[in-house]
Design a protein around this motif. Structure first.
Motif, PDB file in Angstrom:
ATOM      1  N   PHE A 178       0.862  -1.176   0.000  1.00 35.21           N
ATOM      2  CA  PHE A 178       0.000   0.000   0.000  1.00 35.21           C
ATOM      3  C   PHE A 178       0.897   1.224   0.000  1.00 35.21           C
ATOM      4  N   GLN A 179       0.629   2.134  -0.952  1.00 35.18           N
ATOM      5  CA  GLN A 179       1.501   3.288  -1.122  1.00 35.18           C
ATOM      6  C   GLN A 179       0.738   4.478  -1.677  1.00 35.18           C
ATOM      7  N   ARG A 180       1.440   5.594  -1.801  1.00 38.96           N
ATOM      8  CA  ARG A 180       0.888   6.825  -2.366  1.00 38.96           C
ATOM      9  C   ARG A 180       1.700   7.216  -3.598  1.00 38.96           C
ATOM     10  N   ASP A 181       1.091   8.051  -4.432  1.00 40.33           N
ATOM     11  CA  ASP A 181       1.831   8.694  -5.507  1.00 40.33           C
ATOM     12  C   ASP A 181       2.803   9.690  -4.885  1.00 40.33           C
ATOM     13  N   ASP A 182       3.942   9.878  -5.516  1.00 38.33           N
ATOM     14  CA  ASP A 182       4.933  10.866  -5.074  1.00 38.33           C
ATOM     15  C   ASP A 182       5.298  10.689  -3.607  1.00 38.33           C
ATOM     16  N   CYS A 183       5.605   9.466  -3.214  1.00 39.89           N
ATOM     17  CA  CYS A 183       5.935   9.131  -1.829  1.00 39.89           C
ATOM     18  C   CYS A 183       7.377   8.638  -1.781  1.00 39.89           C
ATOM     19  N   HIS A 184       8.263   9.461  -1.234  1.00 42.19           N
ATOM     20  CA  HIS A 184       9.674   9.104  -1.143  1.00 42.19           C
ATOM     21  C   HIS A 184       9.872   7.814  -0.333  1.00 42.19           C
ATOM     22  N   LEU A 185       9.147   7.674   0.765  1.00 45.81           N
ATOM     23  CA  LEU A 185       9.276   6.460   1.581  1.00 45.81           C
ATOM     24  C   LEU A 185       8.812   5.226   0.813  1.00 45.81           C
ATOM     25  N   CYS A 186       7.797   5.394  -0.010  1.00 47.55           N
ATOM     26  CA  CYS A 186       7.311   4.271  -0.819  1.00 47.55           C
ATOM     27  C   CYS A 186       8.378   3.845  -1.826  1.00 47.55           C
ATOM     28  N   ASP A 187       9.082   4.812  -2.410  1.00 48.95           N
ATOM     29  CA  ASP A 187      10.175   4.495  -3.327  1.00 48.95           C
ATOM     30  C   ASP A 187      11.278   3.732  -2.595  1.00 48.95           C
ATOM     31  N   LEU A 188      11.595   4.174  -1.375  1.00 49.25           N
ATOM     32  CA  LEU A 188      12.597   3.470  -0.576  1.00 49.25           C
ATOM     33  C   LEU A 188      12.135   2.043  -0.266  1.00 49.25           C
ATOM     34  N   ALA A 189      10.856   1.889   0.055  1.00 49.66           N
ATOM     35  CA  ALA A 189      10.316   0.563   0.356  1.00 49.66           C
ATOM     36  C   ALA A 189      10.441  -0.363  -0.846  1.00 49.66           C
ATOM     37  N   LEU A 190      10.165   0.147  -2.038  1.00 51.16           N
ATOM     38  CA  LEU A 190      10.300  -0.676  -3.245  1.00 51.16           C
ATOM     39  C   LEU A 190      11.741  -1.133  -3.434  1.00 51.16           C
ATOM     40  N   ASP A 191      12.693  -0.265  -3.137  1.00 55.00           N
ATOM     41  CA  ASP A 191      14.107  -0.653  -3.212  1.00 55.00           C
ATOM     42  C   ASP A 191      14.421  -1.766  -2.216  1.00 55.00           C
ATOM     43  N   VAL A 192      13.903  -1.645  -1.001  1.00 55.69           N
ATOM     44  CA  VAL A 192      14.129  -2.667   0.030  1.00 55.69           C
ATOM     45  C   VAL A 192      13.504  -3.996  -0.396  1.00 55.69           C
ATOM     46  N   LEU A 193      12.308  -3.943  -0.961  1.00 56.66           N
ATOM     47  CA  LEU A 193      11.646  -5.173  -1.408  1.00 56.66           C
ATOM     48  C   LEU A 193      12.452  -5.847  -2.509  1.00 56.66           C
ATOM     49  N   ALA A 194      13.045  -5.062  -3.392  1.00 58.93           N
ATOM     50  CA  ALA A 194      13.898  -5.627  -4.439  1.00 58.93           C
ATOM     51  C   ALA A 194      15.144  -6.263  -3.819  1.00 58.93           C
ATOM     52  N   GLN A 195      15.746  -5.598  -2.823  1.00 61.34           N
ATOM     53  CA  GLN A 195      16.917  -6.156  -2.137  1.00 61.34           C
ATOM     54  C   GLN A 195      16.573  -7.476  -1.459  1.00 61.34           C
ATOM     55  N   ALA A 196      15.371  -7.556  -0.917  1.00 58.15           N
ATOM     56  CA  ALA A 196      14.930  -8.770  -0.223  1.00 58.15           C
ATOM     57  C   ALA A 196      14.547  -9.873  -1.201  1.00 58.15           C
ATOM     58  N   ARG A 197      14.490  -9.525  -2.474  1.00 56.81           N
ATOM     59  CA  ARG A 197      14.114 -10.468  -3.526  1.00 56.81           C
ATOM     60  C   ARG A 197      12.721 -11.043  -3.282  1.00 56.81           C
ATOM     61  N   LEU A 198      11.841 -10.165  -2.861  1.00 54.48           N
ATOM     62  CA  LEU A 198      10.450 -10.558  -2.639  1.00 54.48           C
ATOM     63  C   LEU A 198       9.833 -10.955  -3.971  1.00 54.48           C
ATOM     64  N   PRO A 199       9.091 -12.053  -3.990  1.00 48.72           N
ATOM     65  CA  PRO A 199       8.435 -12.423  -5.247  1.00 48.72           C
ATOM     66  C   PRO A 199       7.443 -11.338  -5.664  1.00 48.72           C
TER      67      PRO A 199
END
Length: 79
Positions: free
Chosen positions: A7-28
């Motif tokens: 769950f995220q918002r448009d233009d959300c810096h924290l959401c962008d950071l979360a997506l990076d973390v999810l990629a690092q975690a190799r989440l399916p």
């Protein structure tokens, strides 16, 4: 539908950071849900976003790191 929802918002810096973390975690694969134009989601998640929800309904609030995401996803799951 995927097992995880972010769950995220448009233009959300924290959401962008979360997506990076999810990629690092190799989440399916995950589903992204934007709360901006949904009053119900806004009321539930407003200041909490980004929030990662598992298929069983459990939620992981920001901030989280790759290790926390892997633990949340379950040690017995192959990422």
């Amino acid at each position: 539908m995927s097992e995880f929802t972010l769950f995220q918002r448009d233009d959300c810096h924290l959401c962008d950071l979360a997506l990076d973390v999810l990629a690092q975690a190799r989440l399916p694969e995950l589903t992204s849900v934007w709360i901006d134009e949904d009053d119900g989601l806004e009321a539930r998640y407003g200041a909490r976003v980004p929030v990662l929800r598992r298929g069983d309904g459990a939620e992981l609030d920001w901030p989280f790191d790759a290790e926390a995401v892997r633990a949340f996803a379950g040690a017995d799951r192959s990422l």
